[in-house]
Design an enzyme around this catalytic site. Structure first.
Site, PDB file in Angstrom:
ATOM      1  N   ARG A  46       0.837  -1.192   0.000  1.00  0.00           N
ATOM      2  CA  ARG A  46       0.000   0.000   0.000  1.00  0.00           C
ATOM      3  C   ARG A  46       0.871   1.241   0.000  1.00  0.00           C
ATOM      4  O   ARG A  46       1.990   1.233   0.509  1.00  0.00           O
ATOM      5  CB  ARG A  46      -0.926   0.036   1.224  1.00  0.00           C
ATOM      6  N   SER A 153      -8.011  -1.152   0.921  1.00  0.00           N
ATOM      7  CA  SER A 153      -9.050  -1.365   1.927  1.00  0.00           C
ATOM      8  C   SER A 153      -9.621  -0.032   2.417  1.00  0.00           C
ATOM      9  O   SER A 153     -10.122   0.752   1.628  1.00  0.00           O
ATOM     10  CB  SER A 153      -8.498  -2.206   3.085  1.00  0.00           C
ATOM     11  N   HIS A 154      -9.554   0.236   3.711  1.00  0.00           N
ATOM     12  CA  HIS A 154     -10.194   1.416   4.288  1.00  0.00           C
ATOM     13  C   HIS A 154      -9.310   2.651   4.254  1.00  0.00           C
ATOM     14  O   HIS A 154      -9.704   3.708   4.746  1.00  0.00           O
ATOM     15  CB  HIS A 154     -10.577   1.119   5.740  1.00  0.00           C
ATOM     16  N   LYS A 163      -2.852  -6.576  -3.610  1.00  0.00           N
ATOM     17  CA  LYS A 163      -2.787  -7.745  -2.734  1.00  0.00           C
ATOM     18  C   LYS A 163      -2.862  -9.026  -3.550  1.00  0.00           C
ATOM     19  O   LYS A 163      -3.652  -9.125  -4.488  1.00  0.00           O
ATOM     20  CB  LYS A 163      -3.952  -7.693  -1.727  1.00  0.00           C
ATOM     21  N   ARG A 321     -14.880  -5.394   5.441  1.00  0.00           N
ATOM     22  CA  ARG A 321     -15.207  -5.037   6.823  1.00  0.00           C
ATOM     23  C   ARG A 321     -16.691  -4.686   6.927  1.00  0.00           C
ATOM     24  O   ARG A 321     -17.330  -4.338   5.941  1.00  0.00           O
ATOM     25  CB  ARG A 321     -14.370  -3.842   7.293  1.00  0.00           C
TER      26      ARG A 321
END
Length: 561
Positions: A46, A153-154, A163, A321
């Site tokens: 990331r 992701s978040h 990923k 999530r």
């Protein structure tokens, strides 16, 4: 705490998308600079193109390394690839496609040209490898599938993520990520990435190597195998689903239509700047659906005495999530929801699950889960942070449920087979509706009943900025570096740097007493470290535990200088 935490984002908070995309192509990383190398954290590489940490060169090199790795492992089946809604995800997908097509890898891209939640991609890999067949999941042999998820992701809108998910469908372990990162950095060195074979994207996407796959249709159609849709329909549970501008945005509407649910997508907008979000604790836009600040808009839906929904939900950008809001309890603490979900699933809702199968939790999840497990007569296996630790058990059915304190979890199908080996925020949101429809009680009420029987706990997670050196030091702490003998007035009973469930290093430290504990570990994705703490005494005692934790960590970091 930022003064505007929980308030709507303002124009000055938004990224310049055009500038960010320009940085992706224009900035070239220096492999000699540690901040500009490929580094796989707990869930992929990331970084931001604006920091020269997620650029075209990184994706060319990492994709080329994955091509080599999968070939060395004998993984020669289809490679499933999907993206979330971050601005950098689109160009990163195009770059990866150029490299994969040139390498003649058999690639599956979204048939609708849309976004792919992480759980949908995990499920696609598992199905391709036999998870839905009577003979069960294959982990070796010809034709094995794997995948790439392009998502941070978040993380904030300026970030990108990349990923790799091997044939088991879950996050790659360090044996894979270390090799891939090392090889990618070799390719970056000396500009070798410029010589990686590529096919221009417009031609690559039309090549025979790149084929469509309808992730959404496959995933949505199979949901009744893992969720009791009848319970939701018959209970007429009213659901308000907010994808928070993420990859699940079209999935929720499809779920409502196909399964005839009373479900409204309360925010169908997609904006790579996330201008409709509320700011997180530090004033950043971050799609963390477990944060009460981020979830301010969803919470507001339920704070009216005449709330139109029984359950409101949120997901992060790649939908791995979940955030659960009830009319009676507001936004649920992720630990509270995990405990309630585990209790419900193992109390008759899934009679075909094996009686001897374990419950999985990370060592920074609430100890209430341990008490629930004891009450159920099931073993609770405590592992380090990272969903990869649950993968073997979910694949074999030896673990029924794997959950993280950060609002990430997955569980077996109703027949006791693997569903996903990556986190699935969609099924956890649907489970909240199933629980409400099947029992007549919301997850908040189920949690309250557990607390009445097993004791109330107070839990917190604190983030603090940290340098890379401090993060490395914290990751390598030994119990002997903790000089304290008591914590918030109680004798310390254990100082753990290895997880009790599997003996794996925790990448930090956990300290326990009879009625409390804290854990400290560096973030794998941002320059912060996290302190988790819980007390079964009182809210005031929790504050004492958290204060003591800060002191213990500061002393330990100081002693390591």
């Amino acid at each position: 705490m930022h003064e505007r935490a929980g308030t709507p984002a303002q124009p000055q908070d938004l990224i310049d998308v055009d500038a960010l995309l320009g940085d992706y192509y224009d900035r070239v990383p220096d492999p000699a600079n540690p901040d500009e190398r490929v580094v796989f954290g707990t869930s992929g590489h990331r970084g931001s193109a604006a920091d020269t940490a997620f650029n075209e060169a990184h994706i060319v090199a990492t994709t080329a390394a994955i091509v080599e790795y999968r070939a060395a492992q004998g993984t020669d089946g289809p490679l499933f690839i999907g993206i979330d809604t971050h601005a950098l995800s689109g160009p990163a997908l195009e770059t990866a496609i150029e490299v994969l097509a040139a390498a003649e890898v058999d690639v599956r891209v979204d048939a609708r040209g849309g976004y792919t939640p992480t759980p949908a991609l995990s499920r696609a890999i598992l199905v391709a490898n036999g998870a839905a067949t009577a003979t069960g999941l294959r982990t070796s042999g010809a034709g094995l599938a794997d995948g790439i998820v392009v998502t941070p992701s978040h993380n904030p809108p300026r970030d990108g993520g990349f990923k790799y998910n091997p044939p088991h469908g879950g996050p790659a372990d360090t044996d894979a990520t270390s090799w891939i990162a090392a090889r990618a950095n070799e390719i970056l060195s000396g500009g070798a990435w410029k010589h990686v074979k590529r096919i221009p994207y417009d031609r690559a996407k039309r090549s025979s190597a790149i084929r469509p796959y309808d992730y959404m249709a496959a995933y949505v159609a199979e949901l009744p195998s893992v969720i009791d849709m009848d319970a939701i329909r018959e209970g007429d549970v009213r659901i308000g689903a907010d994808p928070l501008g993420g990859a699940a945005v079209e999935y929720w509407g499809a779920i409502a239509e196909e399964h005839r649910l009373n479900l409204t997508v309360v925010n169908p907008d997609v904006d790579p700047r996330w201008g409709f979000m509320a700011l997180d604790w530090d004033g950043k836009i971050r799609m963390d659906c477990s944060s009460p600040f981020v979830m301010a808009n969803v919470r507001a839906l339920m704070e009216d005495g005449n709330a139109p929904y029984d359950i409101a939900t949120g997901n992060d950008a790649d939908a791995d999530r979940h955030g659960i809001v009830t009319r009676d309890g507001g936004l649920m603490n992720p630990n509270h929801y995990l405990a309630a979900a585990i209790h419900y699933l193992h109390s008759g809702a899934r009679p075909q699950w094996r009686d001897d199968a374990r419950i999985g939790k990370t060592l920074v999840s609430s100890s209430l889960i341990d008490r629930v497990g004891a009450r159920l007569g099931r073993t609770v296996e405590e592992v380090p942070v990272g969903f990869k630790w649950f993968v073997p058990g979910l694949m074999s059915g030896d673990v029924t449920f794997g959950g993280e304190e950060s609002a990430g979890a997955s569980f077996l199908t109703r027949e006791g087979r693997v569903w996903t080996t990556d986190k699935d925020g969609i099924i956890l949101c649907l489970l909240a509706a199933e629980m409400t429809g099947a029992t007549g009680s919301t997850p908040s009420q189920i949690h309250s009943a557990l607390v009445s029987d097993l004791g109330e706990s107070w839990y917190t997670r604190l983030d603090a900025t940290a340098t890379k050196k401090e993060k490395d030091t914290l990751k390598k702490l030994s119990p002997s570096q903790v000089q304290a003998t008591e914590l918030a007035g109680q004798e310390i009973t254990a100082k753990l740097t290895e997880a009790p469930g599997n003996g794996a290093p925790v990448g930090g430290l956990k300290v326990t007493t009879a009625d409390a504990w804290f854990a400290a570990r560096p973030s794998g994705t941002e320059d912060v470290y996290k302190i988790y703490a819980e007390s079964f005494v009182s809210a005031e005692h929790l504050e004492q535990v958290a204060d003591a934790a800060r002191t213990v960590v500061a002393d330990a970091l100081g002693s390591a200088e």
